[in-house]
Each structure stands twice: as C-alpha cells, then as structure tokens.
Design an enzyme around this catalytic site. Sequence first.
Site, short mmCIF file in Angstrom:
data_model
loop_
_atom_site.label_atom_id
_atom_site.label_comp_id
_atom_site.label_asym_id
_atom_site.label_seq_id
_atom_site.Cartn_x
_atom_site.Cartn_y
_atom_site.Cartn_z
NE ARG A 38 -9.50 -6.30 -13.85
CZ ARG A 38 -10.47 -7.20 -14.07
NH1 ARG A 38 -11.73 -6.80 -14.27
NH2 ARG A 38 -10.19 -8.48 -14.07
CE LYS A 78 -4.64 -14.64 -6.85
NZ LYS A 78 -5.60 -14.84 -7.94
#
Length: 429
Positions: free
Chosen positions: A281, A207
């Site tokens: 996930r 990020k």
Amino acid sequence: MSSSVRIHLSENELPAGVRKNSIVFATSDGYAIAVKDKSEAEKLLVIQKAGRKLEQLGIESVEFAGDDWTKDAQWAFSIGFIDTLNKGDVSFTGDAADELTAMHESFAWVRELVNLPPSEIFPEALCERVVSELSKVGGKAVSHRLVVGPELLAEKRMGIHTVGRASQHPPAMLELDYNPTGNDKAEVDFALIGKGITFDTGGYSIKSSEGMVSMKCDMGGAATVAGALMLAIRQGLNKRVKLILCCAENMIDGSAYKNGDIITYKDGQTVEVVNTDAEGRLVLADGLIRAGELGAKRIIDAATLTGAAQVAVGKEYNALFSVDDSYAEEALATAKKEQENLWRLPLAPWHQFQCPSPFADTANSRPQKGGGTGGASNAAGFLLRFAPNQGAGWLHFDLAAAYHGQSNSLFAAGATATGVRTIASLLNA
C-alpha cells in the site's frame, strides 16, 4: 499426420469399464471429457479439471475434436492444461481461434514473469521486460519513462523509495504511455497501477522462512495490469492508457525503513509505519497520486496486497474494492462474462480512518497480526486516501487468486494470471 492428441466432449453415458464419476476417459483416437447433464458453469469446471488431468499424464499437445468446443470451453481446457513452465501446446479452433491465441499468449507471459526467480526479476529488470513486450504489441503508440533510485526522491515518490532503499537493486517507477491517438495532449482514459514488489522479506517485520518462499509473486499486480494492457491492445484498444508500475524489493540492511518511521507523501499526507510488511500500500500510494496528476478518467490498481483477502475469498477468487458502486457493478459483470471469479468486499469512506496514528495522518496498518479484523478493507481504505476524486472511477483488485504455491485440481503451481481478462475487457468497454 498430426502428433497432437484429439480431445472430444462427450454427452453420452460413461463407457463400460470406466469408473463412475470419471471426468475424462480414453477413446479410440484420443480422450473424451464427460459433460453429460452438466450446467454451463459445471461443464467449464469439469473441462478445466480434465485439462489438468491430461497435462499430468504427460501429454504435450492437444487439438479439439468435434463441433462442441465453444470459446469458453477451449479456454477452460487450456487454463487447466498448461503447466507451471508454460509447456503444453493447444491448437485453438473455430471463429475465436485468433482471440484465444492472443489470450493464451498474454496469460503465458504473465505467468512467466511471476514464476521467474527473484534473482532474475528485480525492479528495473521487471520494468525493462514490460517495456520490451508492450512495445512489440503497441509499436509506435508506446513510449515510457523510468524513474530509478535517487530520481524517485527528486520526484517525491516517497513510498516506493522508502520501501526499496535497502536493496542492492534500486526501486523504480515505470510510467508507460499507450497513446494510439498520436496526440500528446489527448486525455488519459485509464491509469493502470500495479504493485511490483519483486521480492518481499517483510522488512524488519520479517516473514517466516515458509512465508517467504512464494514472495517472488509479490509483483503479481504489476504483471497482471501489464498483461491486461497487452491483451487489450491485441484486442484493438483505441484509448490512451498510462501504465504505472510501483517497483521495489523489500529488503533489510542498515538503511531499511523501520517501524515508527514517518513517510511524507507528495500530496502532504503523512503515514506512520507500524508494519514494514504492509509495504504494498505504501508504494501504490505513489501510483495513485501520479494517476491524479495525469487526470486519468478511470483508475484500476491491482496488487497481491493482503493475506486477509485470501482468508475472506480463498484462492479461487480475486477481491474487489471500490466506493464507486456503478463501476464496481460493471467490473463484477465483466468478470462474470470473462469467466473469472471476482467478489466484492466492503469498502466505505470511513475505512480510511481504521488505522489511526497519534504521530501522523494515518498508520499503514494496525499493530496486530495481519492488520487485525477487516484487514483487506482497511488496506483498501488506506489506498482510498490517495485515490483522486474521493475514489470516483477507481477500482482496487486484491489478487487473492493470482498465485498458488502448490498445484490443485484446476491450476498448476505458480501464477494463474486470473484478472487479466477482466481488466483487459474493462479497458475495451
């Protein structure tokens, strides 16, 4: 004599000298909130905004004056009045005072967990805090097991281990059992699964610096389901619930997982990693597999999973996904009753196939920024692959409203705990 500031609700015209459209004004013995000619929904919104304004004035303690303060009105004010550090004392009143106090304390605990710096909340520390707090409210009905580091490999919890293996703080899976029946063989009525990424760098799909600032909140799903279980217990929960927290730090070193790696899960499914920042996930898949092993009748997972959900519903709503229409409708009705914003986004069986891979059964995302179009639904579709019973009895909450980087007219900066009331109510339905 009380040192609390008295707060009234006013159905009258604004007094002379008060600016038009003001929602709060001073009175001889405190403050009043102007709610004249407002619908119930508008009234609650104004009350919450007034709570924020009064907190920003430096008021530390309030009490509700008059007979117009319903349960929902008191709650709306308290949500606005409490600041980032849980300062602000609210004295609830009326028949719902005990219930409101339980809600208030549960929300404060969730906000505290999410707002703590990542140096204090790493996977084992998060699990230990949850066990400690739920043991206080659940007593002897609470037991737990914690699977840490290499133990995850022994139990084939490959997603959690893969995501967390590069951190100095080992990944962990908490399985907490709330069993008020006293029968070890009692069926599991609910499995609650929470994403507990205690800090998210994005891994090698790193990020930006500004994108990392709020990533202590990436364990908001774990905090939300733990807080919901706490509240439900305090409300009299008499069902067996398994709380499964999937916890890791998504860090970078020479042992970190990489784009192109293949993860083989306990159920045999293979996943190609095309984005190490789509890690939530990957850990939730282990939780869903475990829920199936436990034979849970109903399954609820919660996660700060996708930026795509925030693009779709903003930060005022949480997003709901399910292929079980009746259960989804129940959740939406419950959220409305509990005064929490929840919006259902598309999920169909074919969403399982929206992230194809030539090297594995599926990829964990698409190799595009944000996972491409339909990113939130595609992430839910990935989870559907691991949900027992083809998704019957399963709800996925993508917590777009869980955290605000800056304060606004409704919430202080930081965690909001939005979703706790809805999930707790579903448990007690």
